[in-house]
Design an enzyme around this catalytic site. Structure first.
Site, PDB file in Angstrom:
ATOM      1  N   CYS A  15     -22.069   1.050  12.690  1.00 35.33           N
ATOM      2  CA  CYS A  15     -22.551   0.761  11.684  1.00 35.33           C
ATOM      3  C   CYS A  15     -23.159  -0.640  11.586  1.00 35.33           C
ATOM      4  CB  CYS A  15     -21.757   1.000  10.145  1.00 35.33           C
ATOM      5  SG  CYS A  15     -20.484  -0.424  10.051  1.00 35.33           S
TER       6      CYS A  15
ATOM      7  N   THR B  21       0.986  -1.273  -0.067  1.00 39.21           N
ATOM      8  CA  THR B  21      -0.050  -0.044   0.059  1.00 39.21           C
ATOM      9  C   THR B  21       0.959   1.235  -0.174  1.00 39.21           C
ATOM     10  OG1 THR B  21      -1.878  -0.962   1.085  1.00 39.21           O
ATOM     11  CG2 THR B  21      -1.737   1.142   1.326  1.00 39.21           C
TER      12      THR B  21
ATOM     13  N   GLU C  83       2.176  -0.593   9.536  1.00 40.91           N
ATOM     14  CA  GLU C  83       2.225  -1.592  10.401  1.00 40.91           C
ATOM     15  C   GLU C  83       3.345  -1.196  11.299  1.00 40.91           C
ATOM     16  OE1 GLU C  83       3.880  -3.985   6.927  1.00 40.91           O
ATOM     17  OE2 GLU C  83       1.656  -4.047   5.916  1.00 40.91           O
TER      18      GLU C  83
ATOM     19  N   HIS D 212       2.137   1.952  -3.203  1.00 42.93           N
ATOM     20  CA  HIS D 212       1.233   2.358  -4.524  1.00 42.93           C
ATOM     21  C   HIS D 212       1.169   3.968  -3.951  1.00 42.93           C
ATOM     22  CE1 HIS D 212      -0.440  -1.172  -5.759  1.00 42.93           C
ATOM     23  NE2 HIS D 212      -0.766  -1.752  -4.604  1.00 42.93           N
TER      24      HIS D 212
ATOM     25  N   CYS E 218     -16.170  -2.527   8.315  1.00 42.89           N
ATOM     26  CA  CYS E 218     -16.875  -1.477   8.765  1.00 42.89           C
ATOM     27  C   CYS E 218     -17.339  -0.521   7.629  1.00 42.89           C
ATOM     28  CB  CYS E 218     -16.220  -0.677   9.750  1.00 42.89           C
ATOM     29  SG  CYS E 218     -16.772   1.094  10.183  1.00 42.89           S
TER      30      CYS E 218
HETATM   31 ZN   LIG Z   1      -0.073  -3.371   5.057  1.00 40.88          ZN
HETATM   32 ZN   LIG Z   2     -18.527   0.658  11.519  1.00 44.16          ZN
END
Ligand SMILES: [Zn+2]
Ligand SMILES: [Zn+2]
Length: 343
Positions: free
Chosen positions: A97, A41, A65, A44, A108
């Protein structure tokens, strides 16, 4: 404090800068970060690809992390004390939610991810809701604390279906695919075949538990996979690459009655022959997102306790935060797999 930020809306543009140490609110803690893992990520965001352009608002401290130590407590925090070593679930959820109400926090509706939507952990300090923390026992080093999050992605994918005594194909051997290979091996899978074009990753896949590694860029990949699984195909496919040819291979090869778990994110729409690849084969397909809170964390903690050394070959580099751009260069050249930063 020092922090690595995505400075502007452009490729690369990761700089180390001075920022104010954040103040925890009543339900948060301030964490001094010790080690942090660089994720795909983050890469990216570094490359500034299509996904990053639509999600990231610079300037932003990246990274999600980590392992660290609690430095300060918000006044409502009673479960932890200053000096506790912690990692944390980087998905901050709303607790409000329908998914949260059902205990499916990992999906979520209103999730905010550290280092993506809000400031992350490639910094000397970070604040985190106490409800997201994972207390580290002495059996987990800071280095391993820094990779609990991706190890959790792998664990979540592997645990989505039984793998014991089954034949497993893992497509894509980035760090999560490699962690999944090690976990699948530890759970007593029968035969594990990994498909991965990069030679460094292929080598580690063998070291970490794959029986065979095939190069999907070579001819007759499908035939090779089928011959390695006695022409029935794998009982389980863990798809970790998001690459369309790998996804196609997964659904062509999967055995009747098999399980396909998809973690790799694709940058295009994928088409399936539902009749022949899914319905008549009677397979089960699962989408895997994040880690279950905190079921997956318990499993990862236990895994590190019993098999911590098995994941070492995936961590190819450890370097100081100030060298973060060198780490991204190595990743761009396929010369590193998991890089851990010392903060
Ligand atoms: Zn990660
Ligand atoms: Zn939620």
């Amino acid at each position: 404090m020092k922090a690595a930020i995505k400075e502007i809306r452009a490729p690369k543009s990761i700089i180390i800068t001075e920022k104010k140490i954040p103040t925890p609110n009543d339900d948060e803690v301030l964490i001094k970060i010790k080690k942090a893992g660089i994720c795909g990520t983050d890469f990216h965001i570094y490359k500034w690809d299509n996904w990053a352009q639509h999600r990231i608002v610079p300037p932003l401290t990246i990274g999600h992390e980590f392992g660290g130590v609690i430095e300060k407590l918000g006044k409502n925090v009673t479960k932890y004390k200053v000096g506790d070593r912690v990692s944390a679930e980087g998905h901050i959820v709303c607790h409000n939610c329908k998914s949260c109400n059902l205990g499916n926090y990992h999906i979520c509706d209103n999730v905010k991810i550290i280092g993506v939507d809000i400031d992350g952990c490639f910094a000397e300090y970070m604040v985190m809701p106490a409800s997201n923390l994972w207390l580290l026992g002495n059996h987990i080093s800071d280095r391993h604390a820094a990779i609990m999050d991706p190890l959790g992605n792998a664990m979540h994918t592997v645990m989505a279906q039984p793998v014991k005594d089954r034949n497993v194909l893992i497509t894509g051997a980035g760090s999560i695919g490699l962690f999944a290979t090690a976990i699948t091996r530890s759970l007593g899978a029968n035969r594990i075949v990994v498909s991965e074009p990069n030679s460094l990753k292929a080598e580690v896949a063998k070291k970490i538990g794959a029986d065979e590694v095939i190069n999907p860029l070579e001819a007759n990949t499908y035939q090779k996979v089928m011959s390695l699984f006695d022409s029935h195909g794998p009982d389980v496919v863990l798809e970790m690459s998001g690459v369309s040819s790998a996804i196609e291979l997964a659904f062509n090869a999967i055995s009747k009655g098999g399980d396909v778990s998809l973690l790799g994110l694709s940058d295009q729409q994928i088409s399936l022959d539902l009749n022949n690849q899914v319905i008549f084969k009677g397979i089960t397909i699962r989408g895997i997102n994040g880690r279950r809170m905190f079921e997956t964390w318990h499993q990862v903690d236990e895994y590190i306790k019993n098999h911590g050394n098995s994941i070492e070959p995936v961590i190819t580099h450890e370097m100081p935060l100030s060298n973060i751009n060198e780490a991204f260069d190595l990743m761009a050249n396929n010369a590193a797999i998991k890089v851990v930063l010392s903060i």
